[in-house]
Design a protein around this motif. Structure first.
Motif, PDB file in Angstrom:
ATOM      1  N   ASP A 117      25.936  32.272 -20.263  1.00  0.00           N
ATOM      2  CA  ASP A 117      26.172  32.209 -18.817  1.00  0.00           C
ATOM      3  C   ASP A 117      25.440  31.021 -18.197  1.00  0.00           C
ATOM      4  O   ASP A 117      26.002  30.299 -17.380  1.00  0.00           O
ATOM      5  N   ARG A 118      24.191  30.806 -18.592  1.00  0.00           N
ATOM      6  CA  ARG A 118      23.427  29.679 -18.058  1.00  0.00           C
ATOM      7  C   ARG A 118      24.059  28.346 -18.463  1.00  0.00           C
ATOM      8  O   ARG A 118      24.084  27.404 -17.675  1.00  0.00           O
ATOM      9  N   GLU A 146      27.117  27.762 -16.294  1.00  0.00           N
ATOM     10  CA  GLU A 146      26.734  27.463 -14.912  1.00  0.00           C
ATOM     11  C   GLU A 146      25.811  26.256 -14.797  1.00  0.00           C
ATOM     12  O   GLU A 146      25.425  25.861 -13.703  1.00  0.00           O
ATOM     13  N   ARG A 147      25.403  25.699 -15.931  1.00  0.00           N
ATOM     14  CA  ARG A 147      24.503  24.536 -15.998  1.00  0.00           C
ATOM     15  C   ARG A 147      23.171  24.812 -15.309  1.00  0.00           C
ATOM     16  O   ARG A 147      22.596  23.955 -14.641  1.00  0.00           O
ATOM     17  N   LYS A 148      22.650  26.025 -15.495  1.00  0.00           N
ATOM     18  CA  LYS A 148      21.320  26.369 -14.995  1.00  0.00           C
ATOM     19  C   LYS A 148      20.304  25.968 -16.043  1.00  0.00           C
ATOM     20  O   LYS A 148      20.576  26.015 -17.241  1.00  0.00           O
TER      21      LYS A 148
END
Length: 172
Positions: free
Chosen positions: A118-119, A122-124
């Motif tokens: 997920d990160r 989302e490019r977190k």
């Protein structure tokens, strides 16, 4: 205080012999400071250590060949380095640190993968538009999750790789 170590800190000093590393180990041993390293960091360190040894041994072999071209014979043969033994020595060093209670090795967890995906999408952090390296993310996230699940305070992440782990806009 709790200290989490990245491979970039250990890369050129895998046996903790330089001033900073030696003092850090002494401080951890003499105080109530947690020192943590990810299993991934140790695997990466071992891989890099093997590459360094192979490079250095190749240079030694090249020097020997050049000296032979000039019919220069050395009085003693250069030492033979057994890479397998050297790697076992590195592994033993970290096993001893862990056994002595100086270092805690954080094992890999499959539970991290879903959240990391997920990160990444989302490019977190630790992902960015230009950086999506899974290995660094697993290291960083293992440390983050360990600190969070154990309610650790005063956590420090030692790395020489600030571009991967820091918010560049807030760096200055």
């Amino acid at each position: 205080m709790n200290i989490f170590v990245d491979t970039s800190v250990l890369y050129k000093d895998p046996f903790w012999k330089r001033n900073f590393s030696t003092e850090l180990l002494e401080t951890v041993t003499n105080r109530e400071i947690g020192l943590f390293v990810s299993e991934i960091v140790l695997k990466e360190l071992e891989h890099n250590y093997k590459k360094i040894l192979n490079t250095e041994l190749s240079q030694i072999q090249n020097i020997q060949e050049k000296l032979t071209q000039y019919q220069i014979k050395t009085d003693s043969e250069l030492p033979k380095i057994d890479i397998t033994k050297s790697i076992k020595g590195l592994q033993y060093f970290y096993q001893k640190l862990e056994y002595d209670g100086t270092l805690t090795v954080l094992k890999n967890s499959d539970n991290l993968m879903a959240e990391l995906v997920d990160r990444a999408i989302e490019r977190k952090k630790p992902f960015t538009e230009n950086k999506t390296e899974l290995k660094d993310a697993l290291i960083w996230f293992a440390y983050y999750k360990h600190a969070e699940s154990n309610n650790l305070k005063d956590c420090v992440f030692l790395t020489n790789n600030i571009t991967d782990f820091c918010d560049i806009e807030k760096k200055n």
